[in-house]
Design a protein around this motif. Structure first.
Motif, short mmCIF file in Angstrom:
data_model
loop_
_atom_site.label_atom_id
_atom_site.label_comp_id
_atom_site.label_asym_id
_atom_site.label_seq_id
_atom_site.Cartn_x
_atom_site.Cartn_y
_atom_site.Cartn_z
N GLU A 72 -6.86 2.57 -3.67
CA GLU A 72 -7.57 1.59 -2.54
C GLU A 72 -7.51 2.05 -1.06
OE1 GLU A 72 -6.03 -2.42 -2.76
OE2 GLU A 72 -6.82 -2.50 -4.70
N ARG A 73 -6.86 3.50 -1.09
CA ARG A 73 -6.81 4.21 0.03
C ARG A 73 -6.32 2.99 1.37
NH1 ARG A 73 -13.10 6.60 -0.69
NH2 ARG A 73 -12.63 7.91 -2.58
N ILE A 74 -5.28 2.72 1.17
CA ILE A 74 -4.69 1.67 1.96
C ILE A 74 -4.12 2.19 3.45
CG2 ILE A 74 -4.17 0.04 0.12
CD1 ILE A 74 -1.28 1.10 0.39
N ALA A 75 -3.94 3.52 3.59
CA ALA A 75 -3.67 3.96 4.86
C ALA A 75 -4.69 3.75 5.69
CB ALA A 75 -3.17 5.45 4.78
N TYR A 76 -5.90 3.85 5.47
CA TYR A 76 -7.18 4.23 6.46
C TYR A 76 -7.17 2.75 7.31
CZ TYR A 76 -8.60 8.34 3.97
OH TYR A 76 -8.71 9.49 3.42
N PRO A 77 -7.05 1.59 6.89
CA PRO A 77 -7.03 0.42 7.81
C PRO A 77 -6.00 0.67 8.90
CG PRO A 77 -7.08 -0.25 5.47
CD PRO A 77 -6.78 1.14 5.33
N VAL A 78 -4.88 1.27 8.65
CA VAL A 78 -3.88 1.67 9.99
C VAL A 78 -4.24 2.78 10.58
CG1 VAL A 78 -1.38 2.20 10.39
CG2 VAL A 78 -1.82 0.58 8.40
N LEU A 79 -4.77 3.67 10.18
CA LEU A 79 -5.11 4.88 10.89
C LEU A 79 -6.57 4.50 11.75
CD1 LEU A 79 -4.80 7.78 8.46
CD2 LEU A 79 -3.04 6.75 9.94
N ASN A 80 -7.24 3.73 11.14
CA ASN A 80 -8.69 3.17 11.92
C ASN A 80 -8.06 2.34 13.12
OD1 ASN A 80 -10.67 4.98 10.71
ND2 ASN A 80 -10.70 3.38 8.80
N GLY A 81 -7.22 1.25 12.68
CA GLY A 81 -6.73 0.50 13.56
C GLY A 81 -6.09 1.22 14.99
N VAL A 82 -5.47 2.15 14.57
CA VAL A 82 -4.96 2.98 15.88
C VAL A 82 -5.98 3.49 16.71
CG1 VAL A 82 -3.39 5.02 16.49
CG2 VAL A 82 -2.78 3.10 14.66
N LEU A 83 -6.89 4.39 16.01
CA LEU A 83 -7.75 4.95 16.65
C LEU A 83 -9.01 4.00 17.31
CD1 LEU A 83 -8.37 7.80 13.89
CD2 LEU A 83 -7.15 7.82 16.23
N ASP A 84 -9.15 2.96 16.66
CA ASP A 84 -10.24 2.20 17.30
C ASP A 84 -9.60 1.52 18.43
OD1 ASP A 84 -11.91 2.59 15.35
OD2 ASP A 84 -11.53 0.93 14.17
N GLY A 85 -8.24 1.02 18.19
CA GLY A 85 -7.46 0.39 19.50
C GLY A 85 -7.58 1.21 20.56
#
Length: 715
Positions: A561-574
């Protein structure tokens, strides 16, 4: 013995015109003032001055702290603030930070001395937290303004702020609201007082009105300049982290020692290997040491070729290069078990140059003591005489060398002096292994390793292990044994709930480092609703703290489910929503982070030991420091070092490290920058009287929330 000193010079002309001195012969007889590149921080023990001091300390900007609550503290008088050196008047501090606009008793001689000093030498003052009223250039907050919580409010930088000290921001300054039941951000909002020379840099809407009130602004009066801050904060809160750089830039005019940038590096551990999976029935990880007596059946998680292609495309789209921390034996095992096929390795090796690569040892073996896993938790095996059994120097060396050879054979662009051991093993691990494996240092030396990863949650400070300096890494709390959100949430509940709620009680047993959830998370929604925002907030906090240490996840988190990407995207988007294009996130590799940490430590030691002297005369700054010491500086864009440009651009300035080998370094500021920061002192020598103001009321600020890390942080 004569000390070996080198001198760094930042050149420019005199301050005479800016200081309003007479022209002609009288001017020629008056030397331009010297201003030391050091900040005076006067504290009353509150969180706001502590936050500003922490920002200066992080950047490496020298400062002197006077604690008003301590007996025997130095008195702030004319001699403390200024003197004469080589016939030239000297201002000993380039800026003054006070807990509020006047923290002294009425009629204080110390405030009178500070006022006269600031006026005479053109020294700016930061009021770290005060309340709005005419004495600070604002209307009374009770007259159409506001006093109260700003939790969750979206403040903003004004056009004046964007064109001035806060030009590195995109405009929004959101205030945190992490705990709805707790007031986190008390503030006063008001507009400038009639007739006041006041420029608002950061403001927020005044509730119930169409108006906005100042949160940060510059008040010019009586030949002085004050930065008036009317909200309370601590060093960990995001709103302060966003504004901290601008506060320092304002007080120093953008000319100061020290440098700060925003960093985000992500290591992906166990690449080519497979990670064991959490079992939600047994509440442990079959195949790993947390399942007693080998309970359960392993069900490993491993990336596929599609996952690898997704990772390559993701990082290109996001402008962030991932560090692939690899175990070569994992690919060998995969091919042996699948008739020579390994789709993951085929894709990764075909696109090897799109990633960075770090040696993670060949088989991910544990390299500390020999583990006795007959019980949970495991313990170090011992000889009959009670001595610890250690993994040998030869075994450690083989793990390093075999993986390096495999990587070079596969064409990986390696740096052989970097190493991440499996689970950060070999280094001390409490409670089982309170010391490093004595064979680790020699094995590192045998293999030319200079940079060794450590886990920041247990070994945060850089230190030497044999010839190698550690580089601490932050564990992102997305577990190595989870490839799906429901697995992550189930294990999270097990760790962070009480026994009475069906959890392990770990959070109860270790209340000093973990916080129990009020109730178990819904396994269907808890990951997206709670865990991801929590990890984004924690990780983004590191990014905004001038902290270059890398973060680490595991290949399992990029699989299924590639669950790390929501965290990484959240950091970069933020991050992207907060910062201007002139302030990109920095993405260094491991050895460059190690060098940065070493330089910072050496610089701070020299400053604290009093071995660095720095001052400015007009547009000429001079730094005297031990020969060869790397010196950090932040200066206006256009500054030159001889014929070459100094530093590299960041946040509207240029910054970098510079060192000399016994010869002066000349850094020339642009004329416009010199004029803007030269000071406005009147040199009249007329004594000033302290303004009749009252200190801002004391307001409780919650301490920074302690970070949580997984009890199974495997590297």
């Amino acid at each position: 013995m004569k000390r070996n000193i080198r001198t760094a010079v930042v050149t420019a002309g005199a301050l005479i015109a800016a200081l309003g001195l007479p022209t002609g012969a009288a001017q020629a007889d008056t030397p331009a003032q010297r201003t030391d590149l050091r900040v005076l921080v006067v504290t009353d023990g509150g969180p706001t001055t502590a936050a500003i001091a922490a920002e200066l300390d992080s950047a490496g900007t020298p400062y002197t702290e006077v604690d008003l609550t301590r007996a025997g503290r130095p008195q702030i008088d004319t001699a403390f603030l200024a003197d004469t050196v080589d016939g030239r008047p000297r201002a000993r501090y380039q800026a003054v930070v006070l807990p509020n606009d006047n923290p002294f008793p009425a009629g204080s001689a110390e405030m009178a001395a500070l006022t006269a000093y600031e006026r005479t030498y053109g020294i700016p003052q930061v009021d770290a937290y005060t309340y709005s009223r005419p004495q600070v250039g604002l209307q009374y907050f009770a007259s159409g303004g506001y006093a109260g919580s700003l939790d969750g409010v979206r403040a903003g930088v004004t056009p004046a702020g964007l064109g001035g000290p806060f030009g590195y921001l995109d405009g929004a300054v959101p205030f945190e609201d992490n705990a709805p039941a707790i007031g986190e951000s008390y503030a006063y909002l008001a507009q400038p007082a009639p007739g006041a020379d006041f420029t608002t840099y950061v403001d927020a809407p005044i509730p119930g009105t169409p108006r906005r009130g100042s949160l940060v602004g510059e008040y010019r009066h009586d030949g002085r300049r004050e930065l008036v801050v009317t909200f309370v904060y601590n060093r960990y809160q995001q709103q302060f982290r966003l504004l901290a750089r601008g506060i320092v830039e304002w007080m120093t005019g953008g000319v100061h020692l020290g440098a700060a940038r925003n960093y985000f590096a992500v290591h992906v551990d166990d690449v080519f290997a497979a990670d064991d999976r959490w079992d939600s029935v047994l509440n442990c990880t079959p195949g790993d040491v947390d399942c007693a007596n080998g309970a359960g059946t392993p069900n490993p998680i491993r990336m596929t070729g599609q996952d690898a292609a997704y990772a390559a495309d993701w990082q290109s789209a996001r402008g962030l290069t991932l560090d692939m921390v690899y175990n070569g034996a994992g690919s060998l095992d995969q091919r042996e078990d699948n008739n020579g096929a390994d789709g993951l390795a085929d894709v990764l090796l075909a696109q090897r140059d799109r990633f960075r690569w770090v040696n993670h040892t060949y088989t991910h073996a544990y390299l500390g003591c020999e583990q006795d896993v007959s019980a949970v938790p495991w313990k170090c095996a011992t000889t009959p005489a009670g001595a610890t059994k250690w993994v040998s120097r030869t075994a450690i060396g083989d793990e390093i060398a075999l993986n390096r050879v495999w990587g070079h054979s596969a064409g990986l662009p390696l740096h052989d002096d970097e190493l991440v051991t499996g689970e950060h093993s070999g280094t001390k691990l409490l409670p089982q292994q309170p010391q490093d494996n004595p064979n680790l240092g020699p094995a590192l030396a045998d293999n030319g390793v200079k940079w060794l990863a450590s886990d920041n949650s247990r070994d945060p400070e850089q230190r030497l292990v044999g010839p190698a300096a550690t580089v601490a890494r932050y564990p992102i709390n997305v577990f190595y044994n989870a490839g799906r959100a429901v697995e992550q949430t189930d294990e999270y509940n097990w760790i962070y709930t009480r026994r009475s709620q069906g959890g392990s009680g770990i959070c109860e047993d270790h209340a000093d480092t973990t916080t129990c959830l009020p109730a178990p998370l819904d396994t269907a929604t808890g990951y997206a609703a709670h865990i991801v925002p929590q990890e984004v907030r924690t990780t983004l906090g590191h990014v905004l703290s001038n902290d270059p240490k890398p973060h680490f996840i595991h290949q399992s988190n990029l699989a299924e489910e590639r669950i790390a990407y929501p965290v990484l995207n959240g950091v970069l988007d933020g991050y992207g929503a907060l910062f201007a294009d002139n302030t990109p996130v920095e993405n260094p590799r491991m050895k460059d982070i190690g060098v940065e940490l070493q330089r910072r430590a050496a610089w701070k030691d020299a400053v604290r030991a009093g071995r660095v002297t720095a001052y400015r005369i007009g547009d000429t700054a001079t730094v005297e420091a031990p020969n060869g010491l790397a010196t950090p500086a932040t200066l206006p864009a256009g500054t030159r070092q001889g014929a070459a440009a100094f530093g590299t651009p960041y946040a509207g300035r240029v910054s970098g490290w510079t060192a000399a080998a016994g010869t002066p370094i000349a850094l020339t500021l642009p004329t416009s920058a010199a004029a803007a920061t030269a000071g406005t002192g009147d040199r009249s020598g007329v004594a000033a009287t302290a303004p009749g103001t009252l200190p801002a009321p004391r307001t409780h600020v919650p301490d920074g929330v302690r970070e949580r890390s997984s009890t199974a942080p495997r590297g």
